[in-house]
Scaffold this active site. Structure first.
Site, PDB file in Angstrom:
ATOM      1  CG  HIS A   1      -1.888  -1.122   1.245  1.00  0.00           C
ATOM      2  ND1 HIS A   1      -3.240  -0.929   1.222  1.00  0.00           N
ATOM      3  CD2 HIS A   1      -1.707  -2.473   1.284  1.00  0.00           C
ATOM      4  CE1 HIS A   1      -3.863  -2.104   1.242  1.00  0.00           C
ATOM      5  NE2 HIS A   1      -2.945  -3.049   1.286  1.00  0.00           N
TER       6      HIS A   1
ATOM      7  CG  ASP B   1      -5.175   1.743   2.115  1.00  0.00           C
ATOM      8  OD1 ASP B   1      -6.100   0.979   1.770  1.00  0.00           O
ATOM      9  OD2 ASP B   1      -3.988   1.547   1.818  1.00  0.00           O
TER      10      ASP B   1
END
Length: 162
Positions: free
Chosen positions: A22, A126
């Site tokens: 990520h 996120d």
């Protein structure tokens, strides 16, 4: 500013999940936005920021790396700031520490929003960051929860207040 864009530069906060699958795609997004003239605050933990590859010289002046300390959780090894730093059995402890980032993130956002010159136009966080959307709402900043796979899809960010 990129010649394809006619609007003024935006201030964007990017906050990825604490895993390199990520962190790295979000860093790429930060650099792409910066290459288009936007100002980006990339928010993560100190150890994760230290392990990122260097920013490209052309984008580095427009990307601020913001380190928020990961709260200490009993049973989680010291320095366990990414999912790479601990066994999967400790995931719940890492999630607990991660949720503890809500207050420091809120403080960072409050400070950024205190001055119109530094107030972010957008937060791109996120999908795991349930507290980022709440903080964005508190400070009247638009937010866009994303997943790394969706970072390859076009992101349409405007400075429109509608």
């Amino acid at each position: 500013m990129d010649a394809r864009s006619s609007s003024s530069p935006l201030r964007i906060v990017i906050s990825p999940w604490l895993a390199f699958g990520h962190l790295l795609p979000y860093l790429e997004l930060a650099e792409r936005l910066a290459s288009r003239g936007h100002r980006v605050s990339y928010v993560s933990t100190p150890r994760n920021i230290a392990r990122l590859p260097p920013l490209r010289p052309a984008t580095a002046p427009r990307v601020d790396l913001v380190a928020l300390p990961l709260p200490r959780v009993e049973g989680l090894p010291d320095g366990a700031e990414s999912s790479h730093d601990f066994p999967v059995e400790m995931r719940e402890l890492h999630l607990k520490a991660f949720d503890g980032l809500a207050a420091p993130f809120g403080e960072f956002l409050a400070a950024a929003c205190a001055d119109e010159a530094t107030k972010p136009h957008w937060i791109v966080a996120d999908a795991f960051h349930h507290w980022a959307a709440a903080s964005a709402l508190d400070h009247k900043v638009r937010s866009s929860p994303r997943k790394p796979a969706s970072l390859r899809a076009p992101i349409y960010i405007s400075d429109s207040q509608n």
